[in-house]
Write a protein that holds these residues in place. Structure first.
Motif, PDB file in Angstrom:
ATOM      1  N   ALA A  38     -20.738   2.214  17.168  1.00 32.90           N
ATOM      2  CA  ALA A  38     -21.210   1.820  15.837  1.00 32.90           C
ATOM      3  C   ALA A  38     -21.581   0.343  15.867  1.00 32.90           C
ATOM      4  O   ALA A  38     -21.267  -0.375  16.826  1.00 32.90           O
ATOM      5  CB  ALA A  38     -20.128   2.058  14.794  1.00 32.90           C
ATOM      6  N   VAL A  39     -22.216  -0.082  14.788  1.00 29.54           N
ATOM      7  CA  VAL A  39     -22.366  -1.511  14.534  1.00 29.54           C
ATOM      8  C   VAL A  39     -21.145  -1.941  13.717  1.00 29.54           C
ATOM      9  O   VAL A  39     -20.834  -1.324  12.694  1.00 29.54           O
ATOM     10  CB  VAL A  39     -23.657  -1.830  13.766  1.00 29.54           C
ATOM     11  N   TYR A  40     -20.463  -2.961  14.194  1.00 26.36           N
ATOM     12  CA  TYR A  40     -19.255  -3.455  13.554  1.00 26.36           C
ATOM     13  C   TYR A  40     -19.573  -4.739  12.782  1.00 26.36           C
ATOM     14  O   TYR A  40     -20.181  -5.668  13.319  1.00 26.36           O
ATOM     15  CB  TYR A  40     -18.173  -3.717  14.599  1.00 26.36           C
ATOM     16  N   TYR A  41     -19.125  -4.757  11.523  1.00 23.98           N
ATOM     17  CA  TYR A  41     -19.398  -5.870  10.628  1.00 23.98           C
ATOM     18  C   TYR A  41     -18.093  -6.551  10.212  1.00 23.98           C
ATOM     19  O   TYR A  41     -17.130  -5.875   9.819  1.00 23.98           O
ATOM     20  CB  TYR A  41     -20.103  -5.390   9.372  1.00 23.98           C
ATOM     21  N   CYS A  42     -18.106  -7.851  10.260  1.00 20.34           N
ATOM     22  CA  CYS A  42     -17.002  -8.641   9.727  1.00 20.34           C
ATOM     23  C   CYS A  42     -17.260  -8.888   8.242  1.00 20.34           C
ATOM     24  O   CYS A  42     -18.416  -9.084   7.841  1.00 20.34           O
ATOM     25  CB  CYS A  42     -16.933  -9.967  10.483  1.00 20.34           C
ATOM     26  N   THR A  43     -16.208  -8.872   7.436  1.00 14.03           N
ATOM     27  CA  THR A  43     -16.354  -9.075   6.001  1.00 14.03           C
ATOM     28  C   THR A  43     -15.310 -10.048   5.473  1.00 14.03           C
ATOM     29  O   THR A  43     -14.227 -10.206   6.047  1.00 14.03           O
ATOM     30  CB  THR A  43     -16.223  -7.754   5.235  1.00 14.03           C
ATOM     31  N   ALA A  44     -15.664 -10.661   4.348  1.00 16.36           N
ATOM     32  CA  ALA A  44     -14.743 -11.576   3.668  1.00 16.36           C
ATOM     33  C   ALA A  44     -14.652 -11.167   2.215  1.00 16.36           C
ATOM     34  O   ALA A  44     -15.681 -10.958   1.560  1.00 16.36           O
ATOM     35  CB  ALA A  44     -15.239 -13.000   3.779  1.00 16.36           C
ATOM     36  N   GLY A  45     -13.431 -11.061   1.733  1.00 18.92           N
ATOM     37  CA  GLY A  45     -13.201 -10.750   0.330  1.00 18.92           C
ATOM     38  C   GLY A  45     -12.987  -9.268   0.077  1.00 18.92           C
ATOM     39  O   GLY A  45     -13.380  -8.406   0.871  1.00 18.92           O
ATOM     40  N   GLU A  46     -12.318  -8.982  -1.024  1.00 27.56           N
ATOM     41  CA  GLU A  46     -12.117  -7.606  -1.472  1.00 27.56           C
ATOM     42  C   GLU A  46     -12.146  -7.602  -2.997  1.00 27.56           C
ATOM     43  O   GLU A  46     -11.224  -8.154  -3.624  1.00 27.56           O
ATOM     44  CB  GLU A  46     -10.777  -7.066  -0.969  1.00 27.56           C
ATOM     45  N   PRO A  47     -13.246  -7.036  -3.630  1.00 28.69           N
ATOM     46  CA  PRO A  47     -14.364  -6.389  -2.923  1.00 28.69           C
ATOM     47  C   PRO A  47     -15.108  -7.364  -2.020  1.00 28.69           C
ATOM     48  O   PRO A  47     -14.989  -8.588  -2.200  1.00 28.69           O
ATOM     49  CB  PRO A  47     -15.260  -5.892  -4.060  1.00 28.69           C
ATOM     50  N   VAL A  48     -15.857  -6.834  -1.086  1.00 29.19           N
ATOM     51  CA  VAL A  48     -16.516  -7.656  -0.080  1.00 29.19           C
ATOM     52  C   VAL A  48     -17.512  -8.601  -0.732  1.00 29.19           C
ATOM     53  O   VAL A  48     -18.381  -8.195  -1.503  1.00 29.19           O
ATOM     54  CB  VAL A  48     -17.245  -6.775   0.959  1.00 29.19           C
ATOM     55  N   GLU A  49     -17.363  -9.885  -0.393  1.00 32.70           N
ATOM     56  CA  GLU A  49     -18.260 -10.907  -0.908  1.00 32.70           C
ATOM     57  C   GLU A  49     -19.274 -11.357   0.138  1.00 32.70           C
ATOM     58  O   GLU A  49     -20.382 -11.768  -0.205  1.00 32.70           O
ATOM     59  CB  GLU A  49     -17.439 -12.121  -1.359  1.00 32.70           C
ATOM     60  N   VAL A  50     -18.855 -11.316   1.421  1.00 31.01           N
ATOM     61  CA  VAL A  50     -19.715 -11.814   2.498  1.00 31.01           C
ATOM     62  C   VAL A  50     -19.689 -10.814   3.646  1.00 31.01           C
ATOM     63  O   VAL A  50     -18.606 -10.343   4.031  1.00 31.01           O
ATOM     64  CB  VAL A  50     -19.247 -13.187   3.017  1.00 31.01           C
ATOM     65  N   TRP A  51     -20.866 -10.519   4.192  1.00 32.58           N
ATOM     66  CA  TRP A  51     -21.007  -9.641   5.356  1.00 32.58           C
ATOM     67  C   TRP A  51     -21.564 -10.445   6.524  1.00 32.58           C
ATOM     68  O   TRP A  51     -22.460 -11.290   6.339  1.00 32.58           O
ATOM     69  CB  TRP A  51     -21.975  -8.500   5.060  1.00 32.58           C
ATOM     70  N   GLY A  52     -21.084 -10.144   7.728  1.00 33.96           N
ATOM     71  CA  GLY A  52     -21.715 -10.681   8.910  1.00 33.96           C
ATOM     72  C   GLY A  52     -22.949  -9.864   9.249  1.00 33.96           C
ATOM     73  O   GLY A  52     -23.264  -8.882   8.569  1.00 33.96           O
ATOM     74  N   GLN A  53     -23.646 -10.258  10.329  1.00 37.72           N
ATOM     75  CA  GLN A  53     -24.871  -9.561  10.698  1.00 37.72           C
ATOM     76  C   GLN A  53     -24.609  -8.319  11.541  1.00 37.72           C
ATOM     77  O   GLN A  53     -25.506  -7.488  11.721  1.00 37.72           O
ATOM     78  CB  GLN A  53     -25.817 -10.515  11.448  1.00 37.72           C
ATOM     79  N   GLY A  54     -23.399  -8.198  12.064  1.00 34.57           N
ATOM     80  CA  GLY A  54     -23.025  -7.025  12.838  1.00 34.57           C
ATOM     81  C   GLY A  54     -23.144  -7.219  14.335  1.00 34.57           C
ATOM     82  O   GLY A  54     -23.978  -7.996  14.810  1.00 34.57           O
ATOM     83  N   THR A  55     -22.328  -6.492  15.071  1.00 32.07           N
ATOM     84  CA  THR A  55     -22.394  -6.484  16.527  1.00 32.07           C
ATOM     85  C   THR A  55     -22.254  -5.047  16.991  1.00 32.07           C
ATOM     86  O   THR A  55     -21.412  -4.295  16.487  1.00 32.07           O
ATOM     87  CB  THR A  55     -21.310  -7.388  17.149  1.00 32.07           C
ATOM     88  N   LEU A  56     -23.092  -4.642  17.947  1.00 32.41           N
ATOM     89  CA  LEU A  56     -23.136  -3.251  18.378  1.00 32.41           C
ATOM     90  C   LEU A  56     -22.090  -2.985  19.447  1.00 32.41           C
ATOM     91  O   LEU A  56     -21.997  -3.708  20.441  1.00 32.41           O
ATOM     92  CB  LEU A  56     -24.521  -2.914  18.925  1.00 32.41           C
ATOM     93  N   VAL A  57     -21.317  -1.927  19.240  1.00 30.18           N
ATOM     94  CA  VAL A  57     -20.360  -1.434  20.228  1.00 30.18           C
ATOM     95  C   VAL A  57     -20.808  -0.040  20.650  1.00 30.18           C
ATOM     96  O   VAL A  57     -20.966   0.841  19.806  1.00 30.18           O
ATOM     97  CB  VAL A  57     -18.938  -1.389  19.649  1.00 30.18           C
TER      98      VAL A  57
END
Length: 114
Positions: A91-110
């Protein structure tokens, strides 16, 4: 606005390990929850794991016992240690900040494949 940059993705054989990192451009201490989501081809994005400022963690049932999330507030970095990887973890894995999510990273493919 904090920016999140993931790294550490790549191709790994089934049973292998990878460690994803998420570097924030600013302080992550202000975010009570930091997390990792993933999106596999043709599937909806799903929560993989999250961690509170105090270190409490939550995991998807599919990764419990294999993945471990951690955060270093001093380094403004979040990690996802992935062990015993399976093809269905691709999958593409995304880092997030906040709950609910406020910020998403661009993703990295695994990609988990032999």
């Amino acid at each position: 606005q904090v920016e999140l940059v993931e790294s550490g993705g790549g191709l790994v054989q089934p049973g292998g390990s990878l460690r994803l990192s998420c570097a924030a451009s600013g302080s992550i201490f202000s975010f009570f929850v930091m997390g990792w989501y993933r999106q596999a081809p043709g599937k909806q994005r799903e929560l993989v794991a999250d961690i509170t400022r105090g270190g409490s963690t939550t995991y998807a049932n599919s990764v419990k016992g294999r993945f471990a999330i951690s955060r270093d507030n001093a380094k403004n970095t979040v990690y996802l240690q992935m062990n015993s990887l399976k093809p269905e973890d691709t999958a593409v894995y995304y880092c997030t900040a906040g709950e609910p999510v406020e910020v998403w990273g661009q993703g990295t493919l695994v990609t988990v494949s032999s």
